[in-house]
Design an enzyme around this catalytic site. Structure first.
Site, PDB file in Angstrom:
ATOM      1  CG  ASP A  44      44.087  40.443  47.348  1.00 41.60           C
ATOM      2  OD1 ASP A  44      44.017  39.437  46.604  1.00 41.60           O
ATOM      3  OD2 ASP A  44      43.926  41.599  46.918  1.00 41.60           O
ATOM      4  CB  SER A  45      40.924  36.479  49.752  1.00 44.06           C
ATOM      5  OG  SER A  45      40.173  37.627  49.426  1.00 44.06           O
TER       6      SER A  45
END
Length: 94
Positions: A44-45
């Site tokens: 994920d980010s």
């Protein structure tokens, strides 16, 4: 007989694989050039930002946001880190 650059490239890739696998908590065998970070590796980010910082520290390089923004696969990470390490050794930065 091998040349120094090939050995250095292999060393970068082996170290990167070890660091990325440990940080992302994935089997190193899943870190294939075409493995998509989000879809295949569940990055994920936040994971991506943390991995960027870890790689900067591990390899003593800068990974500018403008370059990291184009990273989509594990192979992209390898290419970017290799490029920045080589630029550091030659005295230039992207």
């Amino acid at each position: 007989m091998t040349d120094g650059m090939t050995d250095a490239t292999t060393d970068i890739e082996l170290h990167l694989r070890k660091v990325a696998a440990a940080h992302l908590d994935v089997d190193p065998g899943r870190l294939l050039p075409g493995a998509r970070l989000g879809d295949d590796l569940c990055v994920d980010s936040l994971d991506a930002v943390e991995l960027t910082m870890v790689l900067e520290d591990e390899f003593d390089i800068a990974l500018p946001d403008r370059l990291v923004a184009d990273v989509r696969t594990y192979g992209d990470i390898v290419a970017l880190v290799r490029q920045q390490v080589e630029a550091r050794h030659s005295g230039t930065r992207s």
